[in-house]
Structure formats: structure tokens, C-alpha cells
Design a protein around this motif. Structure first.
Motif, PDB file in Angstrom:
ATOM      1  N   GLY A  29      -4.328 -12.824 -14.724  1.00 22.75           N
ATOM      2  CA  GLY A  29      -4.010 -11.389 -14.788  1.00 22.75           C
ATOM      3  C   GLY A  29      -5.237 -10.494 -14.819  1.00 22.75           C
ATOM      4  N   THR A  30      -6.404 -11.086 -15.072  1.00 24.64           N
ATOM      5  CA  THR A  30      -7.622 -10.292 -15.256  1.00 24.64           C
ATOM      6  C   THR A  30      -8.759 -10.941 -14.474  1.00 24.64           C
ATOM      7  OG1 THR A  30      -7.985 -11.555 -17.277  1.00 24.64           O
ATOM      8  CG2 THR A  30      -6.972  -9.392 -17.556  1.00 24.64           C
ATOM      9  N   PHE A  31      -8.750 -10.780 -13.177  1.00 24.57           N
ATOM     10  CA  PHE A  31      -9.657 -11.507 -12.284  1.00 24.57           C
ATOM     11  C   PHE A  31     -11.130 -11.256 -12.609  1.00 24.57           C
ATOM     12  CE2 PHE A  31     -12.246 -11.813  -8.462  1.00 24.57           C
ATOM     13  CZ  PHE A  31     -11.954 -13.099  -8.043  1.00 24.57           C
ATOM     14  N   GLY A  32     -11.524 -10.004 -12.805  1.00 22.87           N
ATOM     15  CA  GLY A  32     -12.914  -9.666 -13.166  1.00 22.87           C
ATOM     16  C   GLY A  32     -13.923 -10.148 -12.146  1.00 22.87           C
ATOM     17  N   ALA A  50      -3.882 -13.512  -8.478  1.00 18.15           N
ATOM     18  CA  ALA A  50      -4.815 -12.846  -9.386  1.00 18.15           C
ATOM     19  C   ALA A  50      -4.585 -11.340  -9.335  1.00 18.15           C
ATOM     20  CB  ALA A  50      -6.254 -13.173  -8.996  1.00 18.15           C
ATOM     21  N   LEU A  51      -4.635 -10.722 -10.519  1.00 17.32           N
ATOM     22  CA  LEU A  51      -4.503  -9.266 -10.612  1.00 17.32           C
ATOM     23  C   LEU A  51      -5.783  -8.679 -11.191  1.00 17.32           C
ATOM     24  CD1 LEU A  51      -1.073  -8.671 -12.423  1.00 17.32           C
ATOM     25  CD2 LEU A  51      -1.489  -8.863  -9.971  1.00 17.32           C
ATOM     26  N   ASP A  52      -6.068  -7.465 -10.821  1.00 16.64           N
ATOM     27  CA  ASP A  52      -7.050  -6.655 -11.538  1.00 16.64           C
ATOM     28  C   ASP A  52      -6.773  -5.199 -11.175  1.00 16.64           C
ATOM     29  OD1 ASP A  52     -10.049  -7.596 -12.934  1.00 16.64           O
ATOM     30  OD2 ASP A  52      -9.606  -5.464 -12.628  1.00 16.64           O
ATOM     31  N   ARG A  53      -6.944  -4.331 -12.153  1.00 18.02           N
ATOM     32  CA  ARG A  53      -6.692  -2.916 -11.877  1.00 18.02           C
ATOM     33  C   ARG A  53      -7.920  -2.242 -11.275  1.00 18.02           C
ATOM     34  NH1 ARG A  53      -5.535  -0.333 -17.721  1.00 18.02           N
ATOM     35  NH2 ARG A  53      -5.051   1.470 -16.429  1.00 18.02           N
ATOM     36  N   ASP A  54      -9.052  -2.968 -11.283  1.00 20.17           N
ATOM     37  CA  ASP A  54     -10.307  -2.382 -10.827  1.00 20.17           C
ATOM     38  C   ASP A  54     -10.522  -2.708  -9.343  1.00 20.17           C
ATOM     39  OD1 ASP A  54     -12.955  -1.798 -10.268  1.00 20.17           O
ATOM     40  OD2 ASP A  54     -13.678  -2.451 -12.235  1.00 20.17           O
ATOM     41  N   PRO A  55     -10.574  -1.693  -8.484  1.00 17.34           N
ATOM     42  CA  PRO A  55     -10.737  -1.966  -7.053  1.00 17.34           C
ATOM     43  C   PRO A  55     -11.987  -2.784  -6.733  1.00 17.34           C
ATOM     44  CG  PRO A  55     -10.217   0.354  -7.421  1.00 17.34           C
ATOM     45  CD  PRO A  55     -10.431  -0.262  -8.772  1.00 17.34           C
ATOM     46  N   ALA A  56     -13.062  -2.655  -7.531  1.00 14.65           N
ATOM     47  CA  ALA A  56     -14.281  -3.436  -7.266  1.00 14.65           C
ATOM     48  C   ALA A  56     -14.019  -4.918  -7.516  1.00 14.65           C
ATOM     49  CB  ALA A  56     -15.428  -2.938  -8.147  1.00 14.65           C
ATOM     50  N   ALA A  57     -13.244  -5.230  -8.569  1.00  8.91           N
ATOM     51  CA  ALA A  57     -12.887  -6.630  -8.840  1.00  8.91           C
ATOM     52  C   ALA A  57     -12.000  -7.160  -7.718  1.00  8.91           C
ATOM     53  CB  ALA A  57     -12.167  -6.738 -10.186  1.00  8.91           C
ATOM     54  N   VAL A  58     -11.115  -6.323  -7.226  1.00 11.14           N
ATOM     55  CA  VAL A  58     -10.215  -6.738  -6.147  1.00 11.14           C
ATOM     56  C   VAL A  58     -11.013  -7.090  -4.888  1.00 11.14           C
ATOM     57  CG1 VAL A  58      -8.335  -5.960  -4.626  1.00 11.14           C
ATOM     58  CG2 VAL A  58      -8.258  -5.458  -7.083  1.00 11.14           C
ATOM     59  N   GLN A  59     -12.061  -6.321  -4.618  1.00 10.46           N
ATOM     60  CA  GLN A  59     -12.907  -6.641  -3.462  1.00 10.46           C
ATOM     61  C   GLN A  59     -13.537  -8.023  -3.622  1.00 10.46           C
ATOM     62  OE1 GLN A  59     -13.087  -5.107  -0.557  1.00 10.46           O
ATOM     63  NE2 GLN A  59     -11.485  -3.850  -1.475  1.00 10.46           N
ATOM     64  N   ARG A  60     -14.004  -8.322  -4.853  1.00 10.60           N
ATOM     65  CA  ARG A  60     -14.585  -9.658  -5.097  1.00 10.60           C
ATOM     66  C   ARG A  60     -13.514 -10.727  -4.895  1.00 10.60           C
ATOM     67  NH1 ARG A  60     -17.263  -6.665  -9.224  1.00 10.60           N
ATOM     68  NH2 ARG A  60     -15.618  -7.098 -10.726  1.00 10.60           N
TER      69      ARG A  60
END
Ligand code: SAM
Length: 311
Positions: A29-32, A50-60
Motif C-alpha cells: 500500500g505504500t510503495f515509496g 502497489a499503491l502510493d499517493r505520491d506521483p513521484a513514487a508512482v513514477q518509480r
């Protein structure tokens, strides 16, 4: 993308407690920075959402997904909305879910994100793309509400004094930067022997408020528990007592160890005559001396795990 690195905390323990199996479907739930995700993908031939609310983490995450041919699906969103997000992915059952709460080093070490009182940056503190920033909170919130936030989410004893100073200062000049706010707080709270910066508790409080972190945790626990298949495990790593208290209580209630009634019980998992979950960690798992030496951010980490029993 930023160059900051995140050293995962309790990663090996979290993956061991999650115990991923070949063919299973798991949620991170918190990819980071993807430290947990990589370890889960290496541990079993499973599907990982995998989830993350942060678009930068999503890019990773998207970059990592491209290297794992269909085994990793990266989704942008909040864990408090995971039922919807997973439904959208066609996932209706999980063999395990893990949450490594709080902020990543990518976020806290980047002055531009505004989480740190050690570096100057815009007073932002948003993990995701929500509207309200920390600057908007401190520049507009009524004094009593500000004091309540500092007290409840930061356990800051000087909350009223700090809120008063913030309101007096913003009447003259609004807050724009982290260092601006930190210096007003430092002027109101004397540093104690612990060496902890007097701004620490207030910054934690504002971050929790800006991101509704405690509400997110409660919703994420209930929603992920609802999706767990028999034998499926829920593993949570928390970083401060407010987070851990929510996890500890929720697990105790679902495992028949404490009575409780909550608004976050959509599937009626609590208070059933026979508990549907079993507690795997009677006491929380904490980092060993080696990890504490290597990574000071592991200091307050606590891992708890529970498992859904067979129907
Ligand atoms: C401590 S880091 C996770 C690190 C990760 N386990 C690793 O090994 O790299 C926490 C991450 O969770 C994300 N996060 C925190 N709260 C969230 C929420 N409510 N919904 C979605 N993501 C969240 C943050 O944006 C951050 O990227």
C-alpha cells in the motif's frame, strides 16, 4: 525524479511476516522507493499491486513495473481508498497486504516538499496532490484548532503557546517557508536534554493533519482486512505511537482480544462471536541493533501482523 534514496525499515521482517506464495496476489500500500516491493517480487512468483499517493513514487513504481513483465501493477492513490482502487484493477481478494507508514526519505530529504525543519523549503508537506498545504493550515486555521492539532497529533505540551505565537506572527506576516515556522516554534519551546529539535513534534502534527494520516490508516486497515483471503496476512510497520495505537487496537479487536465499535468496519469484521483473524505478533517486532545503527530512521519502527483464519 529526485536523487534521494530511501533505506527501507524492517523490510526483511515485513516480507517474512507477509510470507508471499507463488500465484498469490499481494498489496504494497505504500510503495515509496520500492524496497518492500522488490523484496516481495523476489520472494515469490506472485502478482503485486502497489499503491502510493505520491506521483513521484508512482513514477518509480512504473519504471520497476516495466522490468517485471505483468507482475507489478503500480497505482496512484490513497490507501484509504484502496477498495475502490483495487476494484478498478479487477482485484477482489488479497493473499496479503503490507503498509510501511509515514513518509519516505525521498519526501523528507527533499526541501522542496516542505516536510523538514532542517532545511528551508516551501511550507507544503503534502504527500500527494491534495489541495491544502501546511502553509494554508498555519496561515488560516483558528488558533484553538491549531492548538488541538499540535496537541493531538504532535503530543506537544506547549501547543497553546505555539498556536498563539503562530497566530500573532501571521497577523504581521504570513508563513511561507519551513524555516520560518521552525524558528517561531523554537522561540516558544526550550530545547530539552534529549537533543530533539523543539520543532519536531509540531512538524509531525502538521504533516499528519495535512495528509489525514490517521484517518487513512484506519480506513486502510479495515478495507484491506475485508479483502484478505483465509490464510492472508496483514502486516503494518508504524513509526510513532499514534499510528501504532490504531494498528494495535484494530488488530486486537479483530483477533477477539478487545471489544470495540468503530465507524471503520464496513464488512462487520469486528465483534463477531468467533474471531476471523489471529494475531501473529503478540508484541511488536522492532529493528535489531544492526539496523538501528545503520538507519537512525528505524528508531521508532514497530511491526505488527495478523492472519485471516480459515472460514
Ligand atoms: C515509508 S515510505 C514506504 C517505503 C517503502 N516500503 C520502501 O521500501 O521503499 C511511505 C510511502 O507511503 C506513501 N503513503 C503514505 N501515506 C499514504 C496513503 N495514505 N496513501 C497512499 N500512499 C501513502 C508515501 O507517499 C510514501 O511514499
Amino acid at each position: 525524479m529526485s536523487d534521494f534514496l530511501h533505506t527501507p525499515v524492517l523490510r526483511d521482517a515485513a516480507v517474512a511476516w507477509l510470507a508471499p506464495r507463488d500465484g498469490g496476489i499481494y498489496l504494497d500500500g505504500t510503495f515509496g522507493g520500492g524496497g518492500y516491493a522488490r523484496a516481495i517480487l523476489a520472494a515469490a512468483d506472485c502478482l503485486l499491486v502497489a499503491l502510493d499517493r505520491d506521483p513521484a513514487a508512482v513514477q518509480r513504481g512504473l519504471a520497476l513495473a516495466a522490468r517485471h513483465a505483468g507482475r507489478l501493477r503500480m497505482v496512484e492513490g490513497r490507501i484509504g481508498d484502496l477498495l475502490n482502487l483495487l476494484e478498478h484493477e479487477g482485484v477482489a481478494r488479497l493473499d496479503g497486504a503490507v503498509f510501511d507508514l509515514g513518509v519516505s526519505s525521498y519526501q523528507i530529504d527533499d526541501p522542496a516538499r516542505g516536510f523538514s525543519f532542517r532545511q528551508t523549503g516551501p511550507l507544503d508537506m503534502r504527500m500527494g496532490t491534495q489541495k491544502i498545504t501546511a502553509a494554508e493550515l498555519v496561515n488560516s486555521m483558528p488558533e484553538s484548532e491549531l492548538a488541538d492539532i499540535l496537541y493531538e497529533f504532535g503530543e506537544e505540551k506547549a501547543s497553546r503557546r505555539i498556536a498563539q505565537a503562530i497566530v500573532a506572527r501571521r497577523a504581521v506576516q504570513k508563513f511561507a517557508t519551513t524555516s520560518d515556522l521552525a524558528s517561531v516554534i523554537r522561540g516558544m519551546v526550550r530545547a530539552d536534554k534529549s537533543g530533539i529539535d523543539p520543532a519536531t513534534r509540531s512538524f509531525q502534527a502538521l504533516r499528519i493533519a495535512v495528509n489525514d494520516e490517521l484517518g487513512e490508516i484506519a480506513a486502510a486497515l479495515a478495507q484491506s482486512a475485508q479483502l484478505l483471503a483465509p490464510g492472508g496476512r496483514l502486516v503494518v510497520v508504524s513509526f510513532h505511537s499514534l499510528e501504532d495505537r490504531i494498528v494495535k487496537r484494530y488488530f486486537a479487536e479483530l483477533c477477539g482480544r478487545a471489544p470495540g465499535v468503530s465507524r471503520h468496519d464496513p464488512a462487520g469484521l469486528r465483534n463477531t462471536a468467533k474471531p476471523q483473524f489471529k494475531l501473529l505478533t503478540k508484541t511488536p517486532v522492532t529493528p535489531d541493533a544492526g539496523e538501528l545503527r545503520a538507519n537512525p530512521r528505524a528508531r521508532s519502527a514497530k511491526l505488527r501482523a495478523m492472519e485471516r483464519l480459515a472460514a
